[in-house]
Design an enzyme around this catalytic site. Sequence first.
Site, mmCIF file in Angstrom:
data_model
loop_
_atom_site.group_PDB
_atom_site.id
_atom_site.type_symbol
_atom_site.label_atom_id
_atom_site.label_comp_id
_atom_site.label_asym_id
_atom_site.label_seq_id
_atom_site.Cartn_x
_atom_site.Cartn_y
_atom_site.Cartn_z
ATOM 1 C CB SER A 179 -1.929 -11.711 102.155
ATOM 2 O OG SER A 179 -3.032 -12.782 102.274
ATOM 3 C CE LYS B 36 -6.344 -10.612 103.358
ATOM 4 N NZ LYS B 36 -4.917 -10.559 102.544
#
Length: 262
Positions: free
Chosen positions: A42, A102
Amino acid sequence: MASKTKGEGGIVETIKTVFWALVIAGLFRTLFFQPFWIPSESMKDTLLIGDFLFVNKMAYGYSKYSCPFALCPITGRILGAEPERGDVVVFRHPVNGTDFIKRLIGLPGDKIQMKDGILYINGTAAPQQPDGIFEEVFEPQGPMRNRPRCENGAVAEGGICQKSRFIETLPNGRSHDVLNIDANGYADNTDVFTVPDGHYFFMGDNRDNSQDSRYSQASGGVGMVPAEYLIGRADRIIFSSAGARMWYFWTWRADRFFKAVE
């Protein structure tokens, strides 16, 4: 009798040594740096599967989630400092309890939207500059043995998997790479998200392959992350291995050792 006592004393000293070593290691992990291994794609190409890094836990202060199993007797945050837009952050998922990594995109009060794959912050587009193609071999990656998603369609085993790469610049001037897989991905067009007070909005750099704040917690996404769930900032990759096991030395990525996370 003296020999037996001496032997027992040696065992006791060994137990003491192991005990205090574990206490010191636990304090170090709680107060300063927490190891973190990248299991998914990701955050490509900023972070690759198999990157190993230490998370700077001093960057944002401490909450109960700073301790293993959320055992710190802390309410809210102490010794806290505000994270900056563009930081790569490790945080505890507010629902499933796992640690995620993230990029911080939205601060409290911000309005965030995706339109045609472009990020808008408070109504202004974050410009993207084309930066070539990110390439990798289409093969099982890491211990989970997941294969990458490719922009160039179905790729045979061992073929070259491609994704378009862009340099995105945030309003504070910080730039980072983002990757594109789908021309019109599921989260390339969204409603406007308003970040509540005391919360943050996160996105993965591999934009079409990240369950981040664009997805609700009810659907398995991250949603808005409360400040107390922040664990620390990722500053530098210490070690990286492309193989299924870290000790497969022939799969080590020497060019990523001690690489700064940007």
